[in-house]
Design an enzyme around this catalytic site. Structure first.
Site: not given
Length: 487
Positions: A75, A77, A114, A144-145, A168, A457
């Site tokens: 992904h 983003d 990520d 995705e996030e 991922d 994150h």
């Protein structure tokens, strides 16, 4: 990063490239254009669907034309989190990376490994003219996030591959064959403003310095939730004084364990010292409870001008009771896979987003759909009993493990041959897009693996540099071992 001679050079070259391109979730336009330009420069077919998902295809190397088509997927983003003292605009500024020993990090922000490292790896393969592979489709999904909207919007026929490798995952040496499904539950409290009485002092309480992390991967690490800690302290103060809750703000993203939270309260002038004593006692308790996981926890109290108004006392009481009572953390462990979290919930954010409204976002995960939904209903019941309006989104499905996967056998054998040891075959509590891919393409054979990342994150996100080379070598070995279509 270019001058640091990190290996594999081609992967780190493209990682440095995409670190220059802003790519917050739901704002992926610049990275989509970068991918279009990349495909054009390398004369590779490229298409973009209505959601913004990008597919770049590459023909097989000579002699490999008859092999099964493999989809490589990442992904594009990234989670955009920064420390409170960091000046950074994720819509404009590049990610500033640096090397700390064996780790690649970012200065005050999330690193974007990520899933930027997956994107960079795909680009390195697409750009190479020396790697042996059959037909390849490189799929780059959006958003995705914050909702998996790219994967949700993927239409049948956009990809044609028979095998898919999701890039991922975050633990080198582990091959994932399943993941949890998830759902978000949001509660909204409506309040009215009440005047703060005369003779009241304003105080700002801040909780910070927490480790945070991914609400799937890190939910079992015993880390503190800033919203829960702040709420505990507020409940203590409310029992000891005539506290008025004026503002409250904590956490940001539904899939991140909140690291910071803050509230402004008003208490009678005579009770200011009582609040300070309560804070000191609570701080000592928290430092003792979380000595192993939160060495940098910080709770502060400062005087501020007393606000003119506060949240009405009835709503404030119901809000604090609900946040205190709702579960946040691991709820159940898997009975089938040792060490796997089955069901969890995360109290992600508490925000005063609109006048008269306090919005609380929570996220439930489980590898068992019925358990996920039961956790959703449990969280919703607490907030409804407290008088909030509660809604949940549609959620996303889990990915049921297939231990007999032919692609798993290829990947495990390649790892064993390269490194002389068996990889760990696992399922993950975090959400991957694979469950949605399987809904659209039921015959897909899938695995997921990647280099080692930690602190995702959060601004503590970091990537273990030596594992990128092992991940790269493993992926190339898997591509070299893909069988013929009729095998």
């Amino acid at each position: 990063m270019e001058n640091l001679k990190l290996h594999p050079a081609e992967v780190f070259h493209y990682f440095a490239e995409i670190c220059k391109v802003p790519r917050p979730s739901k704002h992926e336009g610049k990275i989509i254009e970068y991918l279009r330009g990349f495909a054009a420069r390398h004369n590779l077919p490229c298409k973009v669907d209505e959601a913004g998902n990008v597919l770049i295809t590459k023909a097989a190397t000579p002699g490999c034309e008859g092999r099964k088509t493999v989809v490589l997927q990442s992904h594009i983003d990234m989670v955009c989190e920064k420390n409170a003292d960091t000046d950074h605009d994720f819509t404009r500024d590049p990610i500033r990376t640096y090397v700390d020993g064996e780790w690649l990090k970012a200065r005050g922000t999330t690193l974007g490994a990520d899933n930027g490292i997956g994107v960079a790896t795909e680009l390195a393969i697409l750009a190479s003219d020396t790697i042996e592979h059959g037909p390849i489709e490189c799929l780059f999904t959006v958003d995705e996030e914050t909702g998996l909207t790219g994967a949700f919007a993927l239409k049948p026929g956009f990809i044609t591959g028979e095998m898919l490798i999701n890039l991922d995952s975050e633990d080198e040496g582990e091959i994932f064959i399943g993941c949890a499904g998830g759902i978000n539950t949001t509660a909204d409290f409506t309040y009215t403003d009440e005047p703060v009485p005369a003779g009241y002092a304003g105080l700002r309480i801040n909780v910070g310095g927490l480790t945070g992390g991914h609400s799937g991967d890190d939910i079992d690490k015993g880390r503190a939730n800033a919203n829960k800690l702040l709420n505990r302290l507020l409940c203590t103060v409310a029992r000891q004084t005539d506290m008025r809750l004026c503002t409250i703000d904590g956490g940001n993203l539904h899939n991140a364990i909140p690291r910071e939270a803050e509230a402004v309260i008003a208490v009678p002038d005579a009770d200011k010292e009582r609040v300070r004593v309560a804070l000191n006692i609570f701080t000592a308790d928290v430092e003792d409870e979380y000595a192993a996981t939160e060495p940098n926890v910080r709770l502060t109290l400062e005087s501020v001008p007393a606000p003119a108004t506060a949240i009405d006392r009835d709503t404030a009481r119901r809000l604090l009771d609900a946040v205190h009572g709702v579960w946040s953390g691991v709820y159940a462990m898997s009975r089938d896979i040792p060490g796997l979290v089955e069901t969890s919930t995360n109290l992600a954010s508490v925000k005063m987003k609109a006048p008269g409204h306090i919005t609380i976002v929570t996220s439930q995960r489980s590898s068992v759909t019925s358990a996920r939904d039961d956790m959703r209903d449990t969280v919703a019941a607490v907030f409804r009993l407290a008088g909030a309006e509660v809604v949940s989104n549609d959620g996303y499905p889990g990915w049921k493990p297939n231990p007999g996967s032919p692609l798993l056998k290829i990947a495990a054998a390649a790892y064993r041959r390269l490194f002389g040891t068996d990889p760990k075959v696992k399922a993950i509590h975090a959400g991957l897009e694979c469950g949605l891919f399987l809904e659209k393409y039921p015959s897909l054979d899938m695995v997921s693996f990647g280099p080692t990342l930690r602190g995702v994150h959060s601004p503590d996100e970091r990537m273990l540099i030596p594992t990128v080379d092992k991940f790269w070598r493993h992926l190339l070995a898997v591509l070299a071992d893909i069988p013929a279509r009729d095998a």
